[in-house]
Scaffold this active site. Structure first.
Site, PDB file in Angstrom:
ATOM      1  N   TYR A 197       0.892  -1.170   0.000  1.00 33.82           N
ATOM      2  CA  TYR A 197       0.000   0.000   0.000  1.00 33.82           C
ATOM      3  C   TYR A 197       0.923   1.212   0.000  1.00 33.82           C
ATOM      4  O   TYR A 197       1.682   1.409   0.959  1.00 33.82           O
ATOM      5  CB  TYR A 197      -0.878   0.025   1.252  1.00 33.82           C
ATOM      6  CG  TYR A 197      -1.952  -1.051   1.283  1.00 33.82           C
ATOM      7  CD1 TYR A 197      -1.656  -2.358   1.664  1.00 33.82           C
ATOM      8  CD2 TYR A 197      -3.265  -0.743   0.939  1.00 33.82           C
ATOM      9  CE1 TYR A 197      -2.653  -3.334   1.694  1.00 33.82           C
ATOM     10  CE2 TYR A 197      -4.264  -1.716   0.976  1.00 33.82           C
ATOM     11  CZ  TYR A 197      -3.944  -3.002   1.343  1.00 33.82           C
ATOM     12  OH  TYR A 197      -4.931  -3.970   1.377  1.00 33.82           O
TER      13      TYR A 197
ATOM     14  N   PRO B  24     -12.068   0.460  -1.096  1.00 35.60           N
ATOM     15  CA  PRO B  24     -11.348  -0.821  -1.067  1.00 35.60           C
ATOM     16  C   PRO B  24     -10.041  -0.827  -0.268  1.00 35.60           C
ATOM     17  O   PRO B  24      -9.420  -1.879  -0.125  1.00 35.60           O
ATOM     18  CB  PRO B  24     -11.054  -1.090  -2.546  1.00 35.60           C
ATOM     19  CG  PRO B  24     -11.077   0.245  -3.196  1.00 35.60           C
ATOM     20  CD  PRO B  24     -12.054   1.084  -2.427  1.00 35.60           C
TER      21      PRO B  24
HETATM   22  C1  PHB Z   1      -7.087  -6.476  -4.798  1.00 38.85           C
HETATM   23  O1  PHB Z   1      -6.207  -7.332  -4.919  1.00 38.85           O
HETATM   24  O2  PHB Z   1      -7.932  -6.269  -5.686  1.00 38.85           O
HETATM   25  C2  PHB Z   1      -7.119  -5.666  -3.560  1.00 38.85           C
HETATM   26  C3  PHB Z   1      -6.290  -6.012  -2.495  1.00 38.85           C
HETATM   27  C4  PHB Z   1      -6.302  -5.249  -1.343  1.00 38.85           C
HETATM   28  C5  PHB Z   1      -7.127  -4.154  -1.258  1.00 38.85           C
HETATM   29  C6  PHB Z   1      -7.965  -3.810  -2.299  1.00 38.85           C
HETATM   30  C7  PHB Z   1      -7.960  -4.571  -3.466  1.00 38.85           C
HETATM   31  O3  PHB Z   1      -7.112  -3.393  -0.118  1.00 38.85           O
END
Ligand code: PHB
Ligand code: APR
Length: 394
Positions: A205, A297
């Site tokens: 991230y 997300p």
């Molecule tokens: C994803 O792999 O699509 C994904 C993974 C972690 C997240 C959001 C999306 O926090």
């Protein structure tokens, strides 16, 4: 009216929520019918989430659909946060006393659920048009739908609204009976899927002055990457070359240097939104998953929040049918919302901490800088991050 079917539980929506509940109930001898608007191929063509909490993986195993996930899914004991070019490891396993998450795509687990439902001769009806719930506040609710030019009817004891954010269930509750809480963020995520080796063994991230980025994966040969983009951008604005170059610019230099690029096999932009509908019940209609709540997300909580609703509904229904105990159904909304709001808080917080907010005053910007620095420096703070990321107990 052409056909009337009788069942115990009528489920609108054949996404992960609806399929999982149908499968779990079936194993306990409770009959259901699932009505899905799209074709199976269409549902399986959608690229969605990929990180599963332990509660979710346990539910997959309980539903008898965990074998492929346990073979092909990847256990992740940690992830990285990149703060303007420097990586910081979040040791999920160490910080939580042994917990981890599973990387296994929503597409794959939906396929597993479809196969299990079909193997058990499930009543799973695709391409249903104009599904409508009726008589929700009576003991005899029913559904109607159209298929192949005919109108059909499903009589049931309960209706489950598992038809996602844009579904019909929530919209069929009178407006004065629900409250909707919503927060819209001033950016979206542009995501691509590419048949390349993931740049790093764990998720990254990345917070950067150029905007947030995420390095994720579906397998060792399939990568999923995202960059924060303005809401005014379209997919046409982003050639693959532009995407790769922007992603690299948001990652630490040594990570960017290792990034394997290739053609995108899927590319889409999703706006970020937080949304909760309260209560999650109206008469004998129970909402579950995206039909009742949406998270941005950033914390990987969308699918996992759906799983906790299904867990509570499943146990409530089994108690009702096996023992005549309606207390779990009575308290479903309150119980589910308590956990839903915790996932909302975490997702909002991760989003706020890691994205660039175009109109933040300088003071807020400095607070955001120091908040992330605090979380990375303090073991107590990283522990609360880890506890939420692996998933709070059901
Ligand atoms: C994803 O792999 O699509 C994904 C993974 C972690 C997240 C959001 C999306 O926090
Ligand atoms: N009639 C029948 N089916 C419908 C209708 C309708 N009117 N409206 C929507 N559907 C179907 C959609 O086609 C979809 O397959 O309901 C399903 C809802 O599935 P999802 O949107 O996937 O929602 P849910 O099952 O709750 O899954 C949880 O978590 O990671 C997040 O958003 C992600 O999909 C994921 C969700």
């Amino acid at each position: 009216m052409a056909n009337t079917i009788k069942t115990q539980v009528g489920i609108i929506g054949g996404g992960p929520s609806g399929l999982m509940l149908a499968q779990l109930l079936d194993l306990k001898g409770i009959d259901s019918v699932v009505l899905e608007r799209q074709t199976r191929d269409y549902v399986l063509g959608r690229i969605r989430a990929g990180v599963l909490e332990k509660g979710f993986t346990d539910l997959m195993r309980e539903a008898g659909v965990g074998d492929r996930m346990d073979r092909e899914g990847e256990i992740h004991n940690g992830f990285e946060i990149s703060d303007n070019g420097t990586l910081h490891h979040i040791d999920l396993k160490g910080l939580t006393g042994g917990d981890s998450v599973m990387v296994y795509g929503q597409t794959e687990l939906t396929r597993d659920l479809y196969e299990a439902r079909e193997a058990r001769g499930a009543k799973l009806i695709h391409e249903t048009e104009n599904v409508q719930p009726h008589d929700l506040t009576t003991d005899a609710p029913y559904l109607t739908y159209e298929k192949d030019g005919e109108t059909h009817r499903v009589d049931c004891d309960f209706i489950i609204g598992a038809d996602g954010f844009h579904g019909v269930s929530r919209k069929s509750i009178p407006e004065d009976q629900i409250t909707e809480y919503e927060k819209v963020y001033p950016f979206g995520w542009l995501g691509i899927l590419s048949e390349t080796k993931p740049v790093h063994p764990e998720l990254i991230y990345a917070r950067s002055e150029r905007g947030f980025a995420l390095c994720s994966m579906r397998s060792q040969v399939l990568s999923r990457y995202y960059v924060q983009v303005p809401l005014t951008d379209t997919v046409e604005d982003w050639s693959d070359a532009r995407f790769w170059s922007e992603l690299k610019a948001r990652l630490p230099e040594d990570v960017a240097a290792k990034l394997e690029t290739g053609p995108s096999i899927e590319k889409s932009i999703a706006p970020l939104r937080s949304f909760v509908c309260e209560p999650m019940r109206y008469g004998n209609l129970f909402l579950a998953g995206d039909a009742a709540h949406i998270v941005p997300p950033t914390g990987a909580k969308g699918l996992n929040s759906a799983a906790s609703d299904i867990y509570y509904l499943y146990h409530a229904m089994v108690a009702f049918y096996d023992e005549g105990d309606a207390s779990g159904l009575e308290s479903y909304s309150e119980t589910a919302l308590r956990r839903v709001w915790k996932a909302q808080r975490f997702s909002w917080w991760m989003t706020s901490m890691l994205h660039e907010f175009p109109d933040h005053p300088d003071f807020d910007q400095r607070l955001q800088d120091i908040e992330l620095a605090y979380f990375l420096d303090s073991e107590a703070a990283r522990t609360t991050l880890a506890e939420n990321y692996v998933g709070l107990p059901f």
